[in-house]
Design a protein around this motif. Structure first.
Motif, PDB file in Angstrom:
ATOM      1  N   SER A 161      35.957  51.922  33.484  1.00  0.00           N
ATOM      2  CA  SER A 161      37.206  52.003  32.718  1.00  0.00           C
ATOM      3  C   SER A 161      38.375  52.479  33.588  1.00  0.00           C
ATOM      4  CB  SER A 161      37.029  52.941  31.520  1.00  0.00           C
ATOM      5  OG  SER A 161      36.592  54.226  31.933  1.00  0.00           O
ATOM      6  N   GLU A 162      38.109  53.436  34.465  1.00  0.00           N
ATOM      7  CA  GLU A 162      39.163  53.945  35.342  1.00  0.00           C
ATOM      8  C   GLU A 162      39.613  52.854  36.317  1.00  0.00           C
ATOM      9  OE1 GLU A 162      39.988  57.620  38.501  1.00  0.00           O
ATOM     10  OE2 GLU A 162      37.932  57.116  37.910  1.00  0.00           O
ATOM     11  N   ALA A 163      38.653  52.066  36.800  1.00  0.00           N
ATOM     12  CA  ALA A 163      38.967  51.005  37.758  1.00  0.00           C
ATOM     13  C   ALA A 163      39.852  49.933  37.137  1.00  0.00           C
ATOM     14  CB  ALA A 163      37.677  50.390  38.292  1.00  0.00           C
ATOM     15  N   LEU A 164      39.636  49.632  35.857  1.00  0.00           N
ATOM     16  CA  LEU A 164      40.482  48.643  35.180  1.00  0.00           C
ATOM     17  C   LEU A 164      41.940  49.078  35.190  1.00  0.00           C
ATOM     18  CD1 LEU A 164      38.293  47.717  32.066  1.00  0.00           C
ATOM     19  CD2 LEU A 164      38.732  46.294  34.088  1.00  0.00           C
ATOM     20  N   LEU A 165      42.174  50.357  34.930  1.00  0.00           N
ATOM     21  CA  LEU A 165      43.537  50.892  34.926  1.00  0.00           C
ATOM     22  C   LEU A 165      44.125  50.894  36.336  1.00  0.00           C
ATOM     23  CD1 LEU A 165      43.044  53.934  32.508  1.00  0.00           C
ATOM     24  CD2 LEU A 165      44.133  51.752  31.982  1.00  0.00           C
ATOM     25  N   GLN A 166      43.303  51.309  37.309  1.00  0.00           N
ATOM     26  CA  GLN A 166      43.771  51.385  38.693  1.00  0.00           C
ATOM     27  C   GLN A 166      44.083  49.991  39.248  1.00  0.00           C
ATOM     28  OE1 GLN A 166      44.392  54.219  40.520  1.00  0.00           O
ATOM     29  NE2 GLN A 166      44.015  55.298  38.613  1.00  0.00           N
ATOM     30  N   TYR A 167      43.275  49.013  38.875  1.00  0.00           N
ATOM     31  CA  TYR A 167      43.536  47.658  39.361  1.00  0.00           C
ATOM     32  C   TYR A 167      44.888  47.159  38.839  1.00  0.00           C
ATOM     33  CZ  TYR A 167      43.383  42.737  40.367  1.00  0.00           C
ATOM     34  OH  TYR A 167      43.722  41.494  40.831  1.00  0.00           O
ATOM     35  N   ALA A 168      45.153  47.416  37.561  1.00  0.00           N
ATOM     36  CA  ALA A 168      46.422  46.968  36.970  1.00  0.00           C
ATOM     37  C   ALA A 168      47.626  47.575  37.685  1.00  0.00           C
ATOM     38  CB  ALA A 168      46.448  47.334  35.488  1.00  0.00           C
ATOM     39  N   ILE A 169      47.454  48.792  38.195  1.00  0.00           N
ATOM     40  CA  ILE A 169      48.554  49.482  38.870  1.00  0.00           C
ATOM     41  C   ILE A 169      48.722  49.001  40.310  1.00  0.00           C
ATOM     42  CG2 ILE A 169      49.363  51.721  39.723  1.00  0.00           C
ATOM     43  CD1 ILE A 169      47.911  52.989  37.298  1.00  0.00           C
ATOM     44  N   TYR A 170      47.606  48.915  41.047  1.00  0.00           N
ATOM     45  CA  TYR A 170      47.693  48.687  42.496  1.00  0.00           C
ATOM     46  C   TYR A 170      47.456  47.249  42.938  1.00  0.00           C
ATOM     47  CZ  TYR A 170      47.685  53.770  42.821  1.00  0.00           C
ATOM     48  OH  TYR A 170      47.992  55.096  42.703  1.00  0.00           O
ATOM     49  N   GLN A 171      46.804  46.444  42.110  1.00  0.00           N
ATOM     50  CA  GLN A 171      46.548  45.037  42.453  1.00  0.00           C
ATOM     51  C   GLN A 171      45.979  44.878  43.875  1.00  0.00           C
ATOM     52  OE1 GLN A 171      47.389  42.185  40.235  1.00  0.00           O
ATOM     53  NE2 GLN A 171      47.291  43.898  38.829  1.00  0.00           N
ATOM     54  N   PRO A 172      44.876  45.541  44.193  1.00  0.00           N
ATOM     55  CA  PRO A 172      44.318  45.465  45.553  1.00  0.00           C
ATOM     56  C   PRO A 172      43.778  44.073  45.870  1.00  0.00           C
ATOM     57  CG  PRO A 172      42.751  46.493  44.076  1.00  0.00           C
ATOM     58  CD  PRO A 172      44.023  46.339  43.296  1.00  0.00           C
ATOM     59  N   GLN A 173      43.789  43.732  47.152  1.00  0.00           N
ATOM     60  CA  GLN A 173      43.224  42.452  47.568  1.00  0.00           C
ATOM     61  C   GLN A 173      41.708  42.515  47.713  1.00  0.00           C
ATOM     62  OE1 GLN A 173      45.921  43.899  49.198  1.00  0.00           O
ATOM     63  NE2 GLN A 173      47.204  42.339  50.132  1.00  0.00           N
ATOM     64  N   PHE A 176      31.929  43.992  35.846  1.00  0.00           N
ATOM     65  CA  PHE A 176      33.322  44.215  36.242  1.00  0.00           C
ATOM     66  C   PHE A 176      33.858  43.003  37.003  1.00  0.00           C
ATOM     67  CE2 PHE A 176      36.686  45.677  39.046  1.00  0.00           C
ATOM     68  CZ  PHE A 176      37.453  46.500  38.219  1.00  0.00           C
ATOM     69  N   ILE A 177      33.058  42.494  37.936  1.00  0.00           N
ATOM     70  CA  ILE A 177      33.478  41.330  38.722  1.00  0.00           C
ATOM     71  C   ILE A 177      33.691  40.121  37.815  1.00  0.00           C
ATOM     72  CG2 ILE A 177      32.812  39.712  40.543  1.00  0.00           C
ATOM     73  CD1 ILE A 177      31.228  42.007  41.830  1.00  0.00           C
ATOM     74  N   GLN A 178      32.748  39.898  36.880  1.00  0.00           N
ATOM     75  CA  GLN A 178      32.874  38.779  35.942  1.00  0.00           C
ATOM     76  C   GLN A 178      34.159  38.888  35.129  1.00  0.00           C
ATOM     77  OE1 GLN A 178      29.041  39.347  34.002  1.00  0.00           O
ATOM     78  NE2 GLN A 178      28.290  37.406  34.833  1.00  0.00           N
ATOM     79  N   ARG A 179      34.453  40.092  34.676  1.00  0.00           N
ATOM     80  CA  ARG A 179      35.665  40.313  33.884  1.00  0.00           C
ATOM     81  C   ARG A 179      36.915  40.002  34.709  1.00  0.00           C
ATOM     82  NH1 ARG A 179      36.820  45.418  29.912  1.00  0.00           N
ATOM     83  NH2 ARG A 179      38.987  44.923  29.369  1.00  0.00           N
ATOM     84  N   MET A 180      36.940  40.470  35.945  1.00  0.00           N
ATOM     85  CA  MET A 180      38.082  40.215  36.817  1.00  0.00           C
ATOM     86  C   MET A 180      38.249  38.717  37.086  1.00  0.00           C
ATOM     87  SD  MET A 180      39.708  43.060  37.644  1.00  0.00           S
ATOM     88  CE  MET A 180      39.542  43.331  35.885  1.00  0.00           C
ATOM     89  N   ARG A 181      37.129  38.028  37.281  1.00  0.00           N
ATOM     90  CA  ARG A 181      37.186  36.589  37.532  1.00  0.00           C
ATOM     91  C   ARG A 181      37.774  35.849  36.321  1.00  0.00           C
ATOM     92  NH1 ARG A 181      36.847  37.022  42.717  1.00  0.00           N
ATOM     93  NH2 ARG A 181      34.818  36.979  43.723  1.00  0.00           N
ATOM     94  N   LYS A 182      37.327  36.227  35.114  1.00  0.00           N
ATOM     95  CA  LYS A 182      37.819  35.574  33.893  1.00  0.00           C
ATOM     96  C   LYS A 182      39.309  35.819  33.696  1.00  0.00           C
ATOM     97  CE  LYS A 182      33.437  35.599  31.348  1.00  0.00           C
ATOM     98  NZ  LYS A 182      32.692  36.137  30.175  1.00  0.00           N
ATOM     99  N   GLN A 183      39.771  36.984  34.137  1.00  0.00           N
ATOM    100  CA  GLN A 183      41.197  37.316  34.005  1.00  0.00           C
ATOM    101  C   GLN A 183      42.042  36.684  35.108  1.00  0.00           C
ATOM    102  OE1 GLN A 183      41.517  41.588  33.844  1.00  0.00           O
ATOM    103  NE2 GLN A 183      40.535  41.744  31.840  1.00  0.00           N
ATOM    104  N   GLY A 184      41.374  36.007  36.041  1.00  0.00           N
ATOM    105  CA  GLY A 184      42.101  35.358  37.124  1.00  0.00           C
ATOM    106  C   GLY A 184      42.594  36.307  38.199  1.00  0.00           C
ATOM    107  N   ALA A 185      41.928  37.443  38.327  1.00  0.00           N
ATOM    108  CA  ALA A 185      42.336  38.432  39.326  1.00  0.00           C
ATOM    109  C   ALA A 185      42.218  37.849  40.732  1.00  0.00           C
ATOM    110  CB  ALA A 185      41.468  39.680  39.210  1.00  0.00           C
ATOM    111  N   ARG A 186      43.261  37.991  41.530  1.00  0.00           N
ATOM    112  CA  ARG A 186      43.288  37.454  42.890  1.00  0.00           C
ATOM    113  C   ARG A 186      42.835  38.546  43.876  1.00  0.00           C
ATOM    114  NH1 ARG A 186      46.042  32.761  43.375  1.00  0.00           N
ATOM    115  NH2 ARG A 186      46.603  33.185  45.554  1.00  0.00           N
ATOM    116  N   CYS A 187      41.548  38.824  43.826  1.00  0.00           N
ATOM    117  CA  CYS A 187      40.997  39.839  44.717  1.00  0.00           C
ATOM    118  C   CYS A 187      39.581  39.438  45.117  1.00  0.00           C
ATOM    119  CB  CYS A 187      40.992  41.217  44.050  1.00  0.00           C
ATOM    120  SG  CYS A 187      39.938  41.316  42.586  1.00  0.00           S
ATOM    121  N   ASP A 188      39.090  40.085  46.154  1.00  0.00           N
ATOM    122  CA  ASP A 188      37.741  39.832  46.643  1.00  0.00           C
ATOM    123  C   ASP A 188      36.903  41.093  46.485  1.00  0.00           C
ATOM    124  OD1 ASP A 188      38.108  37.077  47.757  1.00  0.00           O
ATOM    125  OD2 ASP A 188      39.612  38.128  48.964  1.00  0.00           O
ATOM    126  N   PHE A 189      35.594  40.900  46.521  1.00  0.00           N
ATOM    127  CA  PHE A 189      34.683  42.022  46.273  1.00  0.00           C
ATOM    128  C   PHE A 189      33.644  42.157  47.377  1.00  0.00           C
ATOM    129  CE2 PHE A 189      36.247  40.657  42.165  1.00  0.00           C
ATOM    130  CZ  PHE A 189      36.533  41.847  41.521  1.00  0.00           C
TER     131      PHE A 189
END
Length: 225
Positions: free
Chosen positions: A39-51, A67-80
């Motif tokens: 849950s904390e990471a979701l908030l932090q990602y929205a703020i910092y948009q890390p690559q 978490f990765i699946q959720r980010m992918r569905k949201q179209g997050a432009r980041c790598d893991f």
């Protein structure tokens, strides 16, 4: 100039500190956020948009793959890059299907983190510098071939310091020792000593052993092979 902003999602404070320390050794990467929960990471990602996100699999309020699946569905432009003690082939297979950049198994060696960062930087350079690719480029991107590197030692490993460490081990007839022991003998930090010892481990000069007779967390020791 920093190229990549990094987020660490890891609930083990010791592992989190080690990752952050290793990443800080590479000037192309900056840690902008450290989270201990889903849950904390979701908030932090929205703020910092890390690559790039270093992510553990077992979290107090969820699972890393979710978490990765959720980010992918949201179209997050980041790598893991996954960091986990899970050696299960099913978890690895799912991670590969989700397109993770790397998979680091705990206990993680700092030298392996450096290699993951190097591979990631090389990959990003390849995809950003070309609009089309040939078979040679594809093979390099998919790690079918090793990239050419004129350095005799990897980034972060000075050949002179490495030679001094090897000489120290021989001259003092050391058999088993910790990074703290080496740091004190060479007048360098424990983190620096550990980086060089992990390189020697990758070269087969020493091997990592865990001493569980500590009454707490196991102590990392290195033994000459």
């Amino acid at each position: 100039m920093t190229k990549y902003n990094v987020m660490i999602l890891e609930d083990d404070l010791r592992a989190s500190y080690m990752l952050e320390s290793a990443i800080k050794q590479d000037e192309d990467f900056t840690v902008v956020s450290v989270s201990e929960s889903y849950s904390e990471a979701l908030l932090q990602y929205a703020i910092y948009q890390p690559q790039l996100i270093f992510i553990d699999m077992t979290l107090p309020d969820g699972h890393g793959l979710e978490f990765i699946q959720r980010m992918r569905k949201q179209g997050a432009r980041c790598d893991f890059i996954i960091t986990t003690a899970d050696r299960d082939i099913e978890t690895l297979t799912k991670a590969i299907r989700l397109g993770v950049s790397d998979y680091l198994v705990k206990p993680i060696r700092m030298s392996r983190v450096y290699q993951a960062l190097k591979d990631y930087d090389l990959y990003k350079q390849q995809v950003s510098s070309n609009s089309t690719v040939d078979q040679k480029d594809i093979d390099l991107l998919l790690r079918k071939v090793e990239p050419k590197d004129t350095r005799k030692t990897p980034k972060g490993i000075d050949s002179t310091t490495l030679a001094k460490l090897k000489a120290l081990i021989v001259e003092e007839q050391l058999i088993e020792f910790s990074s703290t022991d080496i740091g004190e003998r060479m007048n360098v930090s424990r983190i620096t000593a550990r980086r060089y010892l992990e390189f020697l481990e990758s070269e087969g000069v020493v091997k990592l052993v865990l001493n569980y007779n500590t009454g707490g967390r196991p102590k990392r020791l290195y033994r000459v092979t």
